[in-house]
Design a protein around this motif. Structure first.
Motif, PDB file in Angstrom:
ATOM      1  N   GLY A   1      -9.213   1.559  -7.514  1.00  0.00           N
ATOM      2  CA  GLY A   1      -9.311  -0.298  -7.712  1.00  0.00           C
ATOM      3  C   GLY A   1      -8.210  -0.505  -6.730  1.00  0.00           C
ATOM      4  O   GLY A   1      -8.186  -1.498  -5.356  1.00  0.00           O
ATOM      5  N   ALA A   2      -6.931  -0.118  -7.060  1.00  0.00           N
ATOM      6  CA  ALA A   2      -5.676  -0.713  -6.270  1.00  0.00           C
ATOM      7  C   ALA A   2      -5.454  -0.665  -4.447  1.00  0.00           C
ATOM      8  O   ALA A   2      -5.673  -1.565  -3.999  1.00  0.00           O
ATOM      9  CB  ALA A   2      -4.029  -0.732  -7.034  1.00  0.00           C
ATOM     10  N   ALA A   3      -5.792   0.232  -4.454  1.00  0.00           N
ATOM     11  CA  ALA A   3      -5.994   1.270  -3.101  1.00  0.00           C
ATOM     12  C   ALA A   3      -6.859   0.386  -2.085  1.00  0.00           C
ATOM     13  O   ALA A   3      -6.526   0.274  -1.579  1.00  0.00           O
ATOM     14  CB  ALA A   3      -5.709   2.489  -3.421  1.00  0.00           C
ATOM     15  N   GLU A   4      -8.026   0.371  -3.090  1.00  0.00           N
ATOM     16  CA  GLU A   4      -9.092   0.011  -2.229  1.00  0.00           C
ATOM     17  C   GLU A   4      -9.216  -1.714  -1.805  1.00  0.00           C
ATOM     18  O   GLU A   4      -9.079  -1.802  -1.119  1.00  0.00           O
ATOM     19  CB  GLU A   4     -10.521   0.317  -3.400  1.00  0.00           C
ATOM     20  CG  GLU A   4     -11.751  -0.336  -2.786  1.00  0.00           C
ATOM     21  CD  GLU A   4     -12.917   0.101  -3.294  1.00  0.00           C
ATOM     22  OE1 GLU A   4     -14.441  -0.482  -3.701  1.00  0.00           O
ATOM     23  OE2 GLU A   4     -12.663   0.399  -4.786  1.00  0.00           O
ATOM     24  N   ALA A   5      -8.649  -2.718  -2.574  1.00  0.00           N
ATOM     25  CA  ALA A   5      -8.432  -3.846  -2.309  1.00  0.00           C
ATOM     26  C   ALA A   5      -7.469  -3.828  -1.418  1.00  0.00           C
ATOM     27  O   ALA A   5      -7.819  -4.713  -1.089  1.00  0.00           O
ATOM     28  CB  ALA A   5      -8.031  -4.198  -3.574  1.00  0.00           C
ATOM     29  N   LEU A   6      -6.625  -3.150  -0.753  1.00  0.00           N
ATOM     30  CA  LEU A   6      -5.956  -3.278   0.462  1.00  0.00           C
ATOM     31  C   LEU A   6      -6.622  -3.702   1.651  1.00  0.00           C
ATOM     32  O   LEU A   6      -6.208  -4.448   2.312  1.00  0.00           O
ATOM     33  CB  LEU A   6      -4.719  -2.074   0.222  1.00  0.00           C
ATOM     34  CG  LEU A   6      -4.044  -1.936  -0.304  1.00  0.00           C
ATOM     35  CD1 LEU A   6      -3.163  -0.063  -0.586  1.00  0.00           C
ATOM     36  CD2 LEU A   6      -2.999  -3.173  -0.102  1.00  0.00           C
ATOM     37  N   GLY A   7      -7.946  -2.762   1.442  1.00  0.00           N
ATOM     38  CA  GLY A   7      -9.398  -3.407   2.658  1.00  0.00           C
ATOM     39  C   GLY A   7      -8.538  -2.625   3.789  1.00  0.00           C
ATOM     40  O   GLY A   7      -8.441  -3.439   4.854  1.00  0.00           O
TER      41      GLY A   7
ATOM     42  N   ARG B   1       1.154  -3.282   5.143  1.00  0.00           N
ATOM     43  CA  ARG B   1       0.427  -3.643   5.455  1.00  0.00           C
ATOM     44  C   ARG B   1      -0.111  -3.165   3.376  1.00  0.00           C
ATOM     45  O   ARG B   1      -1.516  -3.614   2.576  1.00  0.00           O
ATOM     46  CB  ARG B   1      -0.767  -3.596   6.094  1.00  0.00           C
ATOM     47  CG  ARG B   1      -0.828  -4.152   7.528  1.00  0.00           C
ATOM     48  CD  ARG B   1      -2.222  -3.889   7.927  1.00  0.00           C
ATOM     49  NE  ARG B   1      -2.338  -2.716   8.674  1.00  0.00           N
ATOM     50  CZ  ARG B   1      -3.157  -1.771   8.767  1.00  0.00           C
ATOM     51  NH1 ARG B   1      -4.305  -2.018   8.997  1.00  0.00           N
ATOM     52  NH2 ARG B   1      -3.180  -0.526   9.366  1.00  0.00           N
ATOM     53  N   SER B   2       0.712  -2.352   3.480  1.00  0.00           N
ATOM     54  CA  SER B   2       0.552  -2.055   1.827  1.00  0.00           C
ATOM     55  C   SER B   2       0.717  -2.658   1.192  1.00  0.00           C
ATOM     56  O   SER B   2       1.865  -2.175   0.418  1.00  0.00           O
ATOM     57  CB  SER B   2       0.558  -0.338   1.917  1.00  0.00           C
ATOM     58  OG  SER B   2       1.632  -0.106   2.625  1.00  0.00           O
TER      59      SER B   2
ATOM     60  N   HIS C   1       5.406 -10.088  -4.291  1.00  0.00           N
ATOM     61  CA  HIS C   1       4.349  -9.637  -3.584  1.00  0.00           C
ATOM     62  C   HIS C   1       5.315  -8.204  -3.275  1.00  0.00           C
ATOM     63  O   HIS C   1       6.511  -7.377  -3.435  1.00  0.00           O
ATOM     64  CB  HIS C   1       5.108  -9.788  -1.507  1.00  0.00           C
ATOM     65  CG  HIS C   1       5.449 -11.153  -1.320  1.00  0.00           C
ATOM     66  ND1 HIS C   1       4.080 -12.016  -1.370  1.00  0.00           N
ATOM     67  CD2 HIS C   1       5.504 -12.308  -1.332  1.00  0.00           C
ATOM     68  CE1 HIS C   1       3.860 -13.459  -0.882  1.00  0.00           C
ATOM     69  NE2 HIS C   1       4.973 -13.290  -1.212  1.00  0.00           N
ATOM     70  N   GLU C   2       3.693  -7.303  -3.887  1.00  0.00           N
ATOM     71  CA  GLU C   2       4.230  -5.666  -4.178  1.00  0.00           C
ATOM     72  C   GLU C   2       4.049  -4.501  -3.549  1.00  0.00           C
ATOM     73  O   GLU C   2       3.018  -4.673  -2.856  1.00  0.00           O
ATOM     74  CB  GLU C   2       3.887  -5.803  -5.389  1.00  0.00           C
ATOM     75  CG  GLU C   2       3.865  -4.289  -6.356  1.00  0.00           C
ATOM     76  CD  GLU C   2       2.903  -4.085  -7.709  1.00  0.00           C
ATOM     77  OE1 GLU C   2       3.815  -3.705  -8.352  1.00  0.00           O
ATOM     78  OE2 GLU C   2       2.705  -5.010  -8.130  1.00  0.00           O
ATOM     79  N   PRO C   3       5.112  -3.560  -3.500  1.00  0.00           N
ATOM     80  CA  PRO C   3       4.571  -2.558  -2.136  1.00  0.00           C
ATOM     81  C   PRO C   3       3.425  -1.572  -2.924  1.00  0.00           C
ATOM     82  O   PRO C   3       3.351  -0.870  -3.785  1.00  0.00           O
ATOM     83  CB  PRO C   3       5.895  -1.603  -1.610  1.00  0.00           C
ATOM     84  CG  PRO C   3       6.980  -2.338  -2.451  1.00  0.00           C
ATOM     85  CD  PRO C   3       6.166  -3.817  -3.328  1.00  0.00           C
ATOM     86  N   LEU C   4       2.978  -1.611  -2.378  1.00  0.00           N
ATOM     87  CA  LEU C   4       1.790   0.300  -3.318  1.00  0.00           C
ATOM     88  C   LEU C   4       2.245   0.993  -2.008  1.00  0.00           C
ATOM     89  O   LEU C   4       2.934   1.456  -1.091  1.00  0.00           O
ATOM     90  CB  LEU C   4       0.569  -0.142  -2.635  1.00  0.00           C
ATOM     91  CG  LEU C   4      -0.375  -1.000  -3.506  1.00  0.00           C
ATOM     92  CD1 LEU C   4      -0.039  -2.179  -3.740  1.00  0.00           C
ATOM     93  CD2 LEU C   4      -1.837  -0.435  -3.397  1.00  0.00           C
ATOM     94  N   ASP C   5       2.539   2.483  -2.836  1.00  0.00           N
ATOM     95  CA  ASP C   5       3.140   3.961  -2.247  1.00  0.00           C
ATOM     96  C   ASP C   5       2.361   4.595  -3.070  1.00  0.00           C
ATOM     97  O   ASP C   5       1.477   4.808  -3.503  1.00  0.00           O
ATOM     98  CB  ASP C   5       4.587   4.223  -3.856  1.00  0.00           C
ATOM     99  CG  ASP C   5       6.088   3.150  -3.304  1.00  0.00           C
ATOM    100  OD1 ASP C   5       5.910   2.308  -2.779  1.00  0.00           O
ATOM    101  OD2 ASP C   5       6.568   3.244  -4.324  1.00  0.00           O
ATOM    102  N   PHE C   6       3.224   5.553  -2.058  1.00  0.00           N
ATOM    103  CA  PHE C   6       2.037   7.469  -1.920  1.00  0.00           C
ATOM    104  C   PHE C   6       2.373   8.167  -3.133  1.00  0.00           C
ATOM    105  O   PHE C   6       3.874   7.915  -3.609  1.00  0.00           O
ATOM    106  CB  PHE C   6       2.328   7.802  -0.206  1.00  0.00           C
ATOM    107  CG  PHE C   6       1.467   9.729  -0.703  1.00  0.00           C
ATOM    108  CD1 PHE C   6       0.822   9.443  -0.912  1.00  0.00           C
ATOM    109  CD2 PHE C   6       2.845  10.773  -1.111  1.00  0.00           C
ATOM    110  CE1 PHE C   6       0.012  11.047  -0.799  1.00  0.00           C
ATOM    111  CE2 PHE C   6       2.323  11.765  -1.086  1.00  0.00           C
ATOM    112  CZ  PHE C   6       0.864  11.933  -0.897  1.00  0.00           C
ATOM    113  N   VAL C   7       1.837   8.076  -4.172  1.00  0.00           N
ATOM    114  CA  VAL C   7       1.961   8.369  -5.528  1.00  0.00           C
ATOM    115  C   VAL C   7       1.516  10.704  -5.402  1.00  0.00           C
ATOM    116  O   VAL C   7       0.859  10.729  -4.936  1.00  0.00           O
ATOM    117  CB  VAL C   7       1.010   8.486  -6.369  1.00  0.00           C
ATOM    118  CG1 VAL C   7       1.710   8.604  -7.577  1.00  0.00           C
ATOM    119  CG2 VAL C   7       1.726   6.761  -6.841  1.00  0.00           C
TER     120      VAL C   7
END
Length: 302
Positions: A199-205, A260-261, A165-171
């Motif tokens: 796409g990766a950010a969009e897929a978070l929903g 959730r991110s 499970h991997e976090p997404l970060d602000f870049v």
């Protein structure tokens, strides 16, 4: 009773579609134009419908478009099966075709391949990187055996095993005001940013991400493009944390406060399919490398 369709006919049909004409297709597959034309006519008779809109073979019919997708998948499966059988007969251990999301392709995947090589397995390994939706299609259509990706929703025709499970970060650029934040960022802090959609950010929903994307004037479809755009000062974005290990020192990844991110990355294969020994051993190696990299890369193993 189901009709048996000619593999030669399928190869001829795909060649015509890819080269744009009978003569070019004949040159590509080593047959005469008349033989290719006769093969196409026989294929249309066997299927029971025309594959092209006209005799010029310039545009596919609705049936032709469906047949093209199925023919490509059938040919890929047949060729891989032949390679597997001849590899076993030649006392080799087969081939592993794997597709991976870019963040895994530049971090964990090379380590898994290196481990596989160090064990002395005489494998042919073919790697490609793509986004998750394209990887799912490639596995379903038999283009690759194993995919490393995010699986959105249930796919009964696929086996999915979560790896981490991997976090997404602000870049953002290193000189951005939020780059030195000592606390995870809230969505309210990002509302005025020039957001680069991906796409990766969009897929978070997530509604807040969708709101950022709604005001976006820039979209980048792969990790390298996103990082280059951020480094050039064209905006900020949200990317998987693994991406930071291959970015420049002029870019910062800042954690987000919203739990959730995050996303779950795993391996996929066709349900019920017997994988080649090379693919089975590769899966074992990627599992081991995922476990070994947990602390270094900052994800949580599944």
């Amino acid at each position: 009773m189901t009709k048996t369709l000619s593999l030669t006919g399928m190869r001829s049909f795909v060649a015509v579609c890819e080269t744009g004409g009978v003569r070019a297709a004949a040159d590509q597959i080593g047959r005469t134009p008349s033989a290719v034309s006769m093969t196409l006519k026989q294929l249309e008779d066997d299927i029971g419908a025309p594959l092209f809109e006209s005799e010029r073979k310039g545009a596919l019919s609705p049936v032709g478009r469906i047949v093209l997708d199925e023919a490509r998948a059938m040919i890929a499966h047949y060729d891989r099966a032949c390679l597997a059988m001849t590899s076993y007969a030649a006392d080799r251990q087969g081939r592993c075709d794997v597709a991976s999301v870019p963040s895994v392709a530049v971090t964990l995947l090379p380590r898994a391949v290196a481990q596989l090589r160090s064990e002395g397995g005489n494998f042919d390994i073919h790697v490609r990187d793509s986004d998750s939706s394209a990887i799912v299609d490639a596995v379903e259509n038999g283009v690759v055996e194993v995919g490393l990706c995010v699986l959105a929703g249930k796919r009964p025709q696929l086996t999915f095993e979560p790896l981490f499970h991997e976090p997404l970060d602000f870049v953002c650029p290193v000189d951005h005001p939020l780059a030195k934040s000592k606390h995870p960022l809230k969505w309210s802090q990002l509302t005025r940013e020039s957001f680069i959609q991906n796409g990766a950010a969009e897929a978070l929903g997530i509604a807040e991400v969708e709101a950022l994307a709604a005001g976006s004037k820039l979209t980048a479809t792969n990790v390298s493009s996103n990082l280059a755009m951020v480094e050039a000062g064209l905006g900020v974005t949200i990317l998987p944390r693994l991406c930071r290990w291959k970015c420049s020192n002029d870019i910062r990844f800042v954690p987000l406060a919203d739990p959730r991110s995050s996303r779950t990355v795993g391996w996929i294969a066709k349900e019920g399919r017997s994988l080649q020994p090379a693919s089975l051993r590769f899966i074992e190696c990627i599992r081991e490398q995922t476990q070994a990299g947990e602390r270094e890369f900052g994800y949580a193993t599944a």
